[in-house]
Write a protein that holds these residues in place. Structure first.
Motif, PDB file in Angstrom:
ATOM      1  N   THR A   3       0.860  -1.512   0.230  1.00 38.52           N
ATOM      2  CA  THR A   3       0.013  -0.259   0.389  1.00 38.52           C
ATOM      3  C   THR A   3       0.694   1.453   0.128  1.00 38.52           C
ATOM      4  N   ILE A   4       1.729   1.147   0.544  1.00 42.86           N
ATOM      5  CA  ILE A   4       2.907   2.271   0.856  1.00 42.86           C
ATOM      6  C   ILE A   4       3.584   2.876  -0.579  1.00 42.86           C
ATOM      7  N   ASN A   5       4.330   1.565  -0.500  1.00 42.13           N
ATOM      8  CA  ASN A   5       4.929   1.110  -2.332  1.00 42.13           C
ATOM      9  C   ASN A   5       4.241   2.435  -3.049  1.00 42.13           C
ATOM     10  N   GLU A   6       2.648   2.145  -3.113  1.00 43.63           N
ATOM     11  CA  GLU A   6       1.691   2.688  -4.475  1.00 43.63           C
ATOM     12  C   GLU A   6       1.484   4.133  -4.084  1.00 43.63           C
ATOM     13  N   ARG A   7       2.151   4.617  -3.162  1.00 43.12           N
ATOM     14  CA  ARG A   7       1.679   6.233  -3.011  1.00 43.12           C
ATOM     15  C   ARG A   7       2.719   7.104  -4.382  1.00 43.12           C
ATOM     16  N   PRO A   8       2.456   7.980  -4.497  1.00 45.01           N
ATOM     17  CA  PRO A   8       2.888   8.325  -5.512  1.00 45.01           C
ATOM     18  C   PRO A   8       4.245   9.487  -4.874  1.00 45.01           C
ATOM     19  N   ALA A   9       3.999   9.655  -3.564  1.00 45.23           N
ATOM     20  CA  ALA A   9       5.261  10.675  -2.823  1.00 45.23           C
ATOM     21  C   ALA A   9       6.394   9.695  -2.380  1.00 45.23           C
ATOM     22  N   VAL A  10       6.019   8.562  -1.878  1.00 46.33           N
ATOM     23  CA  VAL A  10       6.449   6.707  -1.748  1.00 46.33           C
ATOM     24  C   VAL A  10       7.320   7.297  -3.073  1.00 46.33           C
ATOM     25  N   LYS A  11       7.004   7.287  -4.420  1.00 50.35           N
ATOM     26  CA  LYS A  11       7.994   6.159  -5.219  1.00 50.35           C
ATOM     27  C   LYS A  11       8.878   7.322  -5.515  1.00 50.35           C
ATOM     28  N   ARG A  12       8.259   8.689  -5.665  1.00 46.55           N
ATOM     29  CA  ARG A  12       9.388   9.755  -5.470  1.00 46.55           C
ATOM     30  C   ARG A  12      10.492   9.972  -4.566  1.00 46.55           C
ATOM     31  N   GLY A  13      10.519  10.275  -3.087  1.00 44.14           N
ATOM     32  CA  GLY A  13      11.159   9.634  -2.125  1.00 44.14           C
ATOM     33  C   GLY A  13      12.257   8.847  -2.290  1.00 44.14           C
ATOM     34  N   LEU A  14      11.653   7.598  -2.866  1.00 42.18           N
ATOM     35  CA  LEU A  14      12.715   6.436  -2.378  1.00 42.18           C
ATOM     36  C   LEU A  14      13.944   6.404  -3.677  1.00 42.18           C
ATOM     37  N   ASP A  15      13.454   7.641  -4.369  1.00 44.63           N
ATOM     38  CA  ASP A  15      14.219   7.412  -5.698  1.00 44.63           C
ATOM     39  C   ASP A  15      15.461   8.624  -5.094  1.00 44.63           C
ATOM     40  N   VAL A  16      15.611   9.302  -3.629  1.00 45.35           N
ATOM     41  CA  VAL A  16      16.009  10.029  -3.464  1.00 45.35           C
ATOM     42  C   VAL A  16      17.557  10.387  -2.398  1.00 45.35           C
ATOM     43  N   PRO A  17      18.814   9.984  -3.083  1.00 45.69           N
ATOM     44  CA  PRO A  17      18.910  11.243  -4.038  1.00 45.69           C
ATOM     45  C   PRO A  17      19.830  10.636  -5.955  1.00 45.69           C
ATOM     46  N   GLU A  18      19.169   9.814  -5.752  1.00 47.58           N
ATOM     47  CA  GLU A  18      19.312   8.429  -7.323  1.00 47.58           C
ATOM     48  C   GLU A  18      18.495   7.342  -7.246  1.00 47.58           C
ATOM     49  N   PRO A  19      18.635   6.623  -8.216  1.00 48.60           N
ATOM     50  CA  PRO A  19      17.016   5.817  -8.324  1.00 48.60           C
ATOM     51  C   PRO A  19      17.248   4.858  -7.572  1.00 48.60           C
ATOM     52  N   PHE A  20      16.526   3.822  -6.605  1.00 42.83           N
ATOM     53  CA  PHE A  20      16.653   2.857  -5.665  1.00 42.83           C
ATOM     54  C   PHE A  20      16.529   1.953  -6.633  1.00 42.83           C
ATOM     55  N   LEU A  21      17.326   0.876  -6.569  1.00 39.41           N
ATOM     56  CA  LEU A  21      17.671  -0.374  -7.550  1.00 39.41           C
ATOM     57  C   LEU A  21      17.642  -0.755  -6.628  1.00 39.41           C
ATOM     58  N   LEU A  22      17.575  -1.460  -5.394  1.00 39.84           N
ATOM     59  CA  LEU A  22      17.898  -2.774  -4.593  1.00 39.84           C
ATOM     60  C   LEU A  22      16.925  -3.841  -5.832  1.00 39.84           C
ATOM     61  N   LYS A  23      15.225  -3.472  -5.343  1.00 35.68           N
ATOM     62  CA  LYS A  23      14.787  -4.393  -5.535  1.00 35.68           C
ATOM     63  C   LYS A  23      14.509  -4.765  -7.239  1.00 35.68           C
ATOM     64  N   GLU A  24      15.649  -4.149  -7.975  1.00 39.42           N
ATOM     65  CA  GLU A  24      15.152  -4.889  -9.397  1.00 39.42           C
ATOM     66  C   GLU A  24      16.595  -5.756  -9.381  1.00 39.42           C
ATOM     67  N   LYS A  25      17.401  -5.281  -8.574  1.00 40.38           N
ATOM     68  CA  LYS A  25      18.935  -6.299  -8.508  1.00 40.38           C
ATOM     69  C   LYS A  25      18.472  -7.726  -7.284  1.00 40.38           C
ATOM     70  N   LEU A  26      17.089  -7.886  -6.856  1.00 41.69           N
ATOM     71  CA  LEU A  26      17.423  -8.557  -5.763  1.00 41.69           C
ATOM     72  C   LEU A  26      16.394 -10.245  -7.276  1.00 41.69           C
ATOM     73  N   LYS A  27      16.020  -9.020  -8.544  1.00 43.91           N
ATOM     74  CA  LYS A  27      15.241 -10.367  -8.754  1.00 43.91           C
ATOM     75  C   LYS A  27      15.726 -11.363  -9.587  1.00 43.91           C
ATOM     76  N   THR A  28      17.229 -10.876  -9.871  1.00 44.40           N
ATOM     77  CA  THR A  28      18.190 -12.536  -9.767  1.00 44.40           C
ATOM     78  C   THR A  28      19.507 -12.193  -9.004  1.00 44.40           C
ATOM     79  N   LYS A  29      19.518 -13.777  -9.540  1.00 44.03           N
ATOM     80  CA  LYS A  29      21.182 -13.634  -8.755  1.00 44.03           C
ATOM     81  C   LYS A  29      22.038 -12.685  -8.886  1.00 44.03           C
ATOM     82  N   LYS A  30      22.357 -12.704 -10.398  1.00 46.35           N
ATOM     83  CA  LYS A  30      23.834 -12.351 -10.737  1.00 46.35           C
ATOM     84  C   LYS A  30      23.235 -10.459  -9.752  1.00 46.35           C
ATOM     85  N   GLY A  31      22.377  -9.654 -10.284  1.00 44.48           N
ATOM     86  CA  GLY A  31      21.980  -8.507 -10.221  1.00 44.48           C
ATOM     87  C   GLY A  31      22.688  -8.600  -8.552  1.00 44.48           C
ATOM     88  N   GLU A  32      22.158  -9.227  -7.664  1.00 40.66           N
ATOM     89  CA  GLU A  32      22.027  -9.315  -6.412  1.00 40.66           C
ATOM     90  C   GLU A  32      23.316  -9.819  -5.787  1.00 40.66           C
TER      91      GLU A  32
END
Length: 265
Positions: A213-242
């Motif tokens: 629920t919190i992740n869907e809030r527009p302000a939260v999405k903006r705040g997570l990417d400060v000061p640069e994109p938040f990549l952890l969730k994407e990296k965790l999708k693959t063993k290589k990225g992790e």
């Protein structure tokens, strides 16, 4: 409804749960602010210029130069995430969007859960991260100790949210009362990274729904990417990225630890 003054705030931060809780709060309140990226990978938080803002040498911190209501200049530094969230809502949340009026029962409940996060979830999950992902040698006792304590704290929150489901709210349940507050934000930024500590969030039904629920809030999405994109969730999708993400962070974490050991050991 009260209106916000034109603010002049600088946020000193890096992409981490501690920094994200402040940037999310600023975004949710619609406060104008500037960002100064403190490159902790280069140990910038230990440089003299930053130690003048936060003598503890940790992010986040803010400097508020917004003039006072009577036009006097202000140059107020605030460090420690919990203190910053209380400062921002006390000074720039006149309509109590993210908190409750001072000295109400709900206000003190927010403070309780905020301190609970600062003294429990943050430190324990932080240690789980370190021993599970970064430590040069795997110490099974340490990994289990901090993962177990993180899970215990998550269960406390799981039970709290289950009890709060009986309270009428918008989009809730929330940790306190009928709205998302700074307590939710502060806890969320850590729980949102549960997998990095080796904790499976799926076993906590209420907690998982709350995070979604919190992740869907527009302000939260903006705040997570400060000061640069938040990549952890994407990296965790693959063993290589992790593995790449861990390797990238291990280098500067170990370097910073060695510097501290040389200075304070």
């Amino acid at each position: 409804m009260a209106t916000l003054p034109k603010t002049d705030i600088v946020l000193y931060t890096s992409v981490s749960p501690n920094g994200q809780k402040v940037s999310i709060t600023l975004e949710e309140l619609g406060i104008h602010y500037q960002v100064k990226h403190v490159e902790i990978s280069k140990n910038a938080q230990k440089e003299d210029w930053f130690l003048k803002i936060n003598p503890n040498g940790r992010i986040p911190a803010i400097v508020d130069k917004t003039p006072t209501p009577d036009g006097k200049p202000r140059d107020k530094r605030v460090f420690e995430g919990g203190a910053i969230l209380l400062y921002l809502t006390q000074r720039y949340d006149p309509n109590d969007k993210l908190n409750y009026p001072y000295d109400t029962e709900e206000y003190w409940e927010v403070v309780e859960w905020l301190v609970w996060m600062q003294s429990g979830v943050g430190p324990m999950q932080g240690q789980a991260n370190h021993f599970y992902r970064y430590a040069p040698e795997k110490i099974e006792y340490a990994v289990k100790r901090y993962q177990t304590e993180t899970k215990r704290l998550y269960q406390v929150l799981e039970d709290r949210l289950a009890a709060q489901a009986k309270t009428p709210s918008r989009d809730g349940p929330w940790v306190v009362g009928d709205r998302m507050t700074i307590a939710d934000i502060a806890i969320f930024t850590w729980v949102n990274c549960a997998e990095w500590a080796g904790v499976d969030l799926a076993r906590f039904k209420n907690l998982s729904q709350w995070v979604d629920t919190i992740n869907e809030r527009p302000a939260v999405k903006r705040g997570l990417d400060v000061p640069e994109p938040f990549l952890l969730k994407e990296k965790l999708k693959t063993k290589k990225g992790e593995e790449e993400y861990a390797k990238q962070h291990i280098q500067w974490i170990m370097k910073g630890q060695e510097a501290d050991q040389q200075k304070h050991g």
